[in-house]
Design an enzyme around this catalytic site. Structure first.
Site, PDB file in Angstrom:
ATOM      1  N   HIS A   1      24.596 -46.199 108.084  1.00 23.19           N
ATOM      2  CA  HIS A   1      25.012 -46.560 106.723  1.00 23.19           C
ATOM      3  C   HIS A   1      25.749 -47.891 106.723  1.00 23.19           C
ATOM      4  O   HIS A   1      26.975 -47.941 106.758  1.00 23.19           O
ATOM      5  CB  HIS A   1      25.918 -45.441 106.189  1.00 23.19           C
ATOM      6  CG  HIS A   1      26.021 -45.430 104.703  1.00 23.19           C
ATOM      7  ND1 HIS A   1      25.898 -44.297 103.952  1.00 23.19           N
ATOM      8  CD2 HIS A   1      26.225 -46.433 103.814  1.00 23.19           C
ATOM      9  CE1 HIS A   1      26.024 -44.589 102.669  1.00 23.19           C
ATOM     10  NE2 HIS A   1      26.231 -45.893 102.560  1.00 23.19           N
TER      11      HIS A   1
ATOM     12  N   LEU B   1      24.660 -54.745 104.426  1.00 24.40           N
ATOM     13  CA  LEU B   1      24.668 -56.089 105.017  1.00 24.40           C
ATOM     14  C   LEU B   1      24.615 -57.194 103.963  1.00 24.40           C
ATOM     15  O   LEU B   1      24.756 -58.363 104.288  1.00 24.40           O
ATOM     16  CB  LEU B   1      23.506 -56.237 106.012  1.00 24.40           C
ATOM     17  CG  LEU B   1      23.681 -55.371 107.268  1.00 24.40           C
ATOM     18  CD1 LEU B   1      22.401 -55.346 108.087  1.00 24.40           C
ATOM     19  CD2 LEU B   1      24.845 -55.880 108.124  1.00 24.40           C
ATOM     20  N   ARG B   2      24.396 -56.829 102.714  1.00 26.77           N
ATOM     21  CA  ARG B   2      24.501 -57.736 101.556  1.00 26.77           C
ATOM     22  C   ARG B   2      23.446 -58.836 101.501  1.00 26.77           C
ATOM     23  O   ARG B   2      23.457 -59.646 100.590  1.00 26.77           O
ATOM     24  CB  ARG B   2      25.888 -58.390 101.489  1.00 26.77           C
ATOM     25  CG  ARG B   2      27.038 -57.409 101.449  1.00 26.77           C
ATOM     26  CD  ARG B   2      26.981 -56.516 100.226  1.00 26.77           C
ATOM     27  NE  ARG B   2      28.173 -55.676 100.122  1.00 26.77           N
ATOM     28  CZ  ARG B   2      28.173 -54.453  99.618  1.00 26.77           C
ATOM     29  NH1 ARG B   2      27.047 -53.895  99.182  1.00 26.77           N
ATOM     30  NH2 ARG B   2      29.279 -53.753  99.539  1.00 26.77           N
TER      31      ARG B   2
ATOM     32  N   ASN C   1      20.716 -51.481  98.724  1.00 25.12           N
ATOM     33  CA  ASN C   1      21.251 -51.966  97.432  1.00 25.12           C
ATOM     34  C   ASN C   1      21.567 -53.456  97.491  1.00 25.12           C
ATOM     35  O   ASN C   1      22.668 -53.902  97.215  1.00 25.12           O
ATOM     36  CB  ASN C   1      22.485 -51.170  97.016  1.00 25.12           C
ATOM     37  CG  ASN C   1      23.625 -51.272  98.006  1.00 25.12           C
ATOM     38  OD1 ASN C   1      23.394 -51.512  99.191  1.00 25.12           O
ATOM     39  ND2 ASN C   1      24.838 -51.106  97.533  1.00 25.12           N
TER      40      ASN C   1
ATOM     41  N   HIS D   1      23.042 -40.112  98.291  1.00 25.74           N
ATOM     42  CA  HIS D   1      24.427 -40.361  97.852  1.00 25.74           C
ATOM     43  C   HIS D   1      24.680 -39.332  96.765  1.00 25.74           C
ATOM     44  O   HIS D   1      24.157 -39.453  95.662  1.00 25.74           O
ATOM     45  CB  HIS D   1      24.517 -41.791  97.315  1.00 25.74           C
ATOM     46  CG  HIS D   1      25.782 -42.124  96.579  1.00 25.74           C
ATOM     47  ND1 HIS D   1      26.613 -43.148  96.984  1.00 25.74           N
ATOM     48  CD2 HIS D   1      26.356 -41.604  95.461  1.00 25.74           C
ATOM     49  CE1 HIS D   1      27.640 -43.236  96.141  1.00 25.74           C
ATOM     50  NE2 HIS D   1      27.506 -42.314  95.208  1.00 25.74           N
TER      51      HIS D   1
ATOM     52  N   HIS E   1      27.850 -39.842 103.542  1.00 25.46           N
ATOM     53  CA  HIS E   1      29.311 -39.873 103.326  1.00 25.46           C
ATOM     54  C   HIS E   1      29.879 -38.648 102.613  1.00 25.46           C
ATOM     55  O   HIS E   1      30.459 -38.764 101.526  1.00 25.46           O
ATOM     56  CB  HIS E   1      29.736 -41.151 102.621  1.00 25.46           C
ATOM     57  CG  HIS E   1      28.865 -41.607 101.470  1.00 25.46           C
ATOM     58  ND1 HIS E   1      28.461 -40.771 100.464  1.00 25.46           N
ATOM     59  CD2 HIS E   1      28.349 -42.824 101.181  1.00 25.46           C
ATOM     60  CE1 HIS E   1      27.738 -41.459  99.598  1.00 25.46           C
ATOM     61  NE2 HIS E   1      27.651 -42.702 100.022  1.00 25.46           N
TER      62      HIS E   1
ATOM     63  N   ASP F   1      29.629 -46.772 106.394  1.00 27.15           N
ATOM     64  CA  ASP F   1      29.535 -47.245 104.999  1.00 27.15           C
ATOM     65  C   ASP F   1      30.205 -48.618 104.886  1.00 27.15           C
ATOM     66  O   ASP F   1      30.887 -48.916 103.893  1.00 27.15           O
ATOM     67  CB  ASP F   1      30.123 -46.241 104.006  1.00 27.15           C
ATOM     68  CG  ASP F   1      29.653 -46.503 102.564  1.00 27.15           C
ATOM     69  OD1 ASP F   1      28.904 -47.479 102.348  1.00 27.15           O
ATOM     70  OD2 ASP F   1      30.039 -45.729 101.680  1.00 27.15           O
TER      71      ASP F   1
ATOM     72  N   HIS G   1      33.090 -56.992 100.691  1.00 21.06           N
ATOM     73  CA  HIS G   1      33.242 -57.629  99.386  1.00 21.06           C
ATOM     74  C   HIS G   1      34.136 -58.845  99.557  1.00 21.06           C
ATOM     75  O   HIS G   1      35.135 -58.791 100.280  1.00 21.06           O
ATOM     76  CB  HIS G   1      33.882 -56.674  98.369  1.00 21.06           C
ATOM     77  CG  HIS G   1      32.988 -55.546  97.963  1.00 21.06           C
ATOM     78  ND1 HIS G   1      31.854 -55.734  97.209  1.00 21.06           N
ATOM     79  CD2 HIS G   1      33.052 -54.217  98.225  1.00 21.06           C
ATOM     80  CE1 HIS G   1      31.262 -54.560  97.006  1.00 21.06           C
ATOM     81  NE2 HIS G   1      31.960 -53.630  97.624  1.00 21.06           N
TER      82      HIS G   1
ATOM     83  N   GLY H   1      34.158 -50.052  97.986  1.00 23.50           N
ATOM     84  CA  GLY H   1      33.659 -50.254  99.345  1.00 23.50           C
ATOM     85  C   GLY H   1      34.677 -50.902 100.245  1.00 23.50           C
ATOM     86  O   GLY H   1      35.565 -51.625  99.785  1.00 23.50           O
TER      87      GLY H   1
END
Lengths: 321, 424
Positions: free
Chosen positions: B57, B60-61, B91, B175, B228, B301, B305, B320
């Site tokens: 989980h 990596l953006r 996502n 999720h 999670h 997870d 940010h 997050g």
């Protein structure tokens, strides 16, 4: 004196019993100032206070503005609606911009709980919470305590019912803290849908029947019932809310002769309170508004005045604060 | 002579524990035994040598939010944390829901320091309306499908996704969050949310979807992996489902066994996460679930940010927190578990869920793939956000003292971390 001891006013808990009592004592002095022919003292001359209201407010802002003027402070208004905030500026950038213009205090109202607390980490100026989300509205609680103390002679040992939408109410949270700190017994009167999910943090009892409570309390504190709550299935209808929890004319007749009726405003007459109840001799709604100015003078003075400042200007004596 | 030899460590895998050297050549283990030689020697004195860690989980953006993290920076954080393989979450912007994005992510992964696998969305755009092209993406190597960040709300669509997945042999990861109950909530609903005036999400918002998906797994025979898990009720239901033979697996994050909702007391947005930090009782249940195997894996997870994104009011800040570089230290410091169980939860168990157990988490024997983690279980260190390799700084553990730190990490035979330093 106070400036180093208490730099911000965020919650009643931060202030503590001592702090609440200090503000109430100071308020006595500023009530006296407000009754003068020229209700103005030069104690905060040269200090600048900024209003940063992210949420609409008429009465709280006017009250603070009047308080600042009576203390001879300068003020500036940061109008969120027309500012860079609407262009995506972060909270941190906004408050640092205001501080760079040279302000001693920022009075903040924000729709998000905790925003005033977050701001304190980015500023040297004092931060005064004028209401944050569902969290806190400490100056409202202080003016309510002052009003009650003036009316009843004291708060210790009194029974106070807070009626209505506790869950979404910063006024309720701050008043629970202030009333219980001063020794009152607080009973929350609301349907379960309008109570906080947990009551563990609050030293209160709960009732689901206003009729069982109103004959036994010294104070009935009514909260504003937001019209949108019925759309969230929190109550079936405003009509049913009024029938079960409203201070109707019939219920008002059952109040004891000395039972005080309070409301933080703005009122929904005909919903949480019958149209003519606020005009009853028991109701202190206009006292609350009037005392709000003196309480906010006391708060500004407490945070911003320094040792060198004479409390009442040229002719004044020192206070015991 | 082999290229590399790891000398003097305690090798721990499913076979047990022994003090031996491990020789590596061409990406494989070529010798396990005493007194091995190699061109390059990694000292493992006082350290544990284990199969590489696998994170099920990781956010990596990339593509889309490279300011917060890139596949390259995230992979560096991963190997510094002892992870040799990651499963990237979908996502991103655009969503990982079609072949072109999967190919791009995997291509960037090949340049990175870690062995990168990617999940893909169950539904297009993670919107919960229409299924993503799961068969096409399975052909590209995707083994886990998830709408992570959102649960699939529509029970009929979830049933179809699960049925379809059984034909592909892939796992769906959920999720769990019933949005009708959680919407508008920004922390755990309870004592602290009531005190702070922050709208809450009840534990039941998670538990209802866990309950639903256990039922759907029974109905469809599809393996479901719960991401999670954060509540005592969820752990209990998963335990009962496993006992009943339903094909469910589960992960828990390091923060859900370390932190509680009380951490939100000062409105510090670094503690805002979904699912939210819960109560002491929930933390205890998650720990117990890891202890008795009801929860298979420790996941991070890892959710980077940028500082600007987190400098917002609590309700509008993104959820997050970082996790890759602190996972091992937290597991060893916070969990009262034997070393081999901690390693299992970080390595071979998540590897099996990801379907990569032949390359990661494998026993350390002649011929096995050289994806290995060497860590000092007694090394005490203090988390300093400025020392992290992630592009972001949103760790909730700043200043926290942890015991246990990665010393070397070997990915496909390459020593990408030596003595705690990334080699590229």
């Amino acid at each position: 004196m106070s400036r180093t001891a208490q730099r911000h006013l965020l919650t009643i808990d931060d202030l503590g019993v001592e702090g609440v009592q200090r503000i109430l004592r100071l308020t006595d002095s500023f009530v006296e100032v407000s009754e003068r022919r020229i209700p103005k003292v030069p104690v905060l001359r040269g200090r600048t206070v900024a209003w940063l209201f992210y949420e609409d407010s008429t009465r709280t802002r006017l009250s603070f503005e009047t308080a600042a003027k009576r203390l001879s402070a300068d003020s500036m208004n940061f109008s969120v609606g027309s500012s860079a905030v609407n262009k995506g500026e972060s909270l941190r950038d906004t408050v640092q911009t205001i501080e760079a213009m040279g302000v001693d205090a920022i009075v903040v109202r924000h729709k998000s709980a905790g925003a005033p607390k977050q701001i304190t980490q980015w500023l040297d100026a004092s931060v005064i919470n004028a209401g944050d989300g569902w969290h806190a509205h400490p100056t409202q609680a202080l003016l309510d305590c002052y009003t009650l103390r003036a009316r009843l002679g004291g708060i210790d040992g009194r029974r106070i019912a807070i009626v209505g939408d506790i869950k979404h109410s910063r006024v309720a949270r701050s008043n629970i803290a202030a009333f219980t700190a001063l020794g009152a017994e607080v009973v929350l009167v609301a349907p379960p849908t309008l109570l906080p999910p947990s009551l563990v943090p609050f030293d209160v009892t709960v009732s689901h029947s206003i009729d069982e409570v109103i004959g036994e309390v010294d104070v009935v504190y009514l909260l504003r019932m937001q019209l949108e709550r019925m759309h969230e299935a929190l109550v079936p209808s405003l009509r049913e809310y009024t029938a079960t929890y409203g201070l109707t004319a019939a219920r008002a007749r059952r109040l004891g002769p000395d039972t005080v009726v309070m409301h933080p405003g703005p009122m929904n007459r005909g919903v949480e309170v019958a149209a003519d109840v606020p005009q009853m001799p028991n109701a202190v709604v206009t006292d609350q508004v009037r005392n709000g100015v003196a309480v906010r003078m006391a708060v500004l003075f407490d945070l911003l005045a320094t040792e060198a400042d004479p409390v009442f200007g040229d002719d004044g004596e020192e206070t015991d604060a | 002579m082999p290229e590399l030899v790891i000398k003097g460590g305690r090798v721990i895998d499913r076979l047990g524990e022994r003090v031996v050297d491990v020789a590596i050549e061409d990406g494989r283990v070529v010798g396990v035994g005493p007194d091995l030689e190699g061109d390059r020697v990694l000292d493992a004195g006082g350290c544990v040598v284990s199969p590489g860690f696998v994170d099920l989980h990781t956010h990596l953006r990339e593509p889309g939010n490279e300011e917060a993290e890139t596949i390259e920076s995230g992979s560096r954080a991963a190997v510094l944390g002892g992870f040799t393989a990651l499963v990237a979450m979908p996502n991103t912007t655009p969503t990982i829901d079609d072949a072109s994005v999967v190919r791009e992510v995997l291509a960037l992964g090949r340049e990175s320091l870690v062995d990168l696998y990617t999940s893909a969305a169950i539904t297009m755009g993670r919107k919960g309306d229409t299924l993503a092209p799961m068969a096409e993406l399975t052909d590209l190597g995707v083994r886990i499908f998830t709408d992570d960040g959102n649960g699939v709300q529509d029970v009929r669509l979830m049933r179809r996704a699960m049925e379809y997945a059984t034909g592909l042999g892939v796992t769906l990861a959920q999720h769990c969050e019933v949005e009708a109950l959680s919407a508008g909530g920004f922390m755990h609903e309870g004592e602290w949310s009531s005190r702070l005036g922050i709208p809450g999400q009840p534990a039941e918002a998670e538990e209802l979807m866990v309950m639903r998906d256990i039922a759907l797994s029974r109905l469809t025979g599809c393996r479901i992996h719960f991401q999670h898990l954060s509540t005592a009720g969820s752990v209990e239901m998963v335990r009962a489902a496993r006992d009943a033979g339903v094909g469910v697996t589960a992960e828990a994050t390091t923060h859900h066994f370390t932190l509680t909702d009380a951490a939100c007391a000062d409105y510090d947005t670094v503690y805002k996460v979904h699912p939210p930090l819960r109560t002491d009782a929930d933390v205890a249940a998650v720990r117990a679930g890891l202890g008795d195997g009801s929860i298979d894996a420790i996941a991070t997870d890892h959710a980077p940010h940028s500082p600007e994104a987190k400098e917002r009011p609590f309700d509008s800040a993104p959820p997050g927190m970082l996790g890759l570089e602190t996972a091992l230290g937290l597991a060893l410091t916070e969990l009262d578990l034997p070393l081999n169980e901690v390693i299992g939860a970080l390595s071979w168990k998540p590897a099996a869920i990801a379907g990569i157990e032949t390359t990661h988490g494998a026993d350390i024997v002649d011929g096995s793939p050289a994806n290995l983690t060497v860590f000092d279980p007694a090394h005490t260190w203090t988390v300093d956000p400025d020392d992290l390799a992630s592009r972001s700084r949103n760790t909730p553990y700043a200043g926290r003292q942890l015991v246990g730190k990665v010393r070397h990490t070997v990915v496909s035979g390459e020593a990408v971390v030596i003595d705690g330093g990334a080699q590229r």
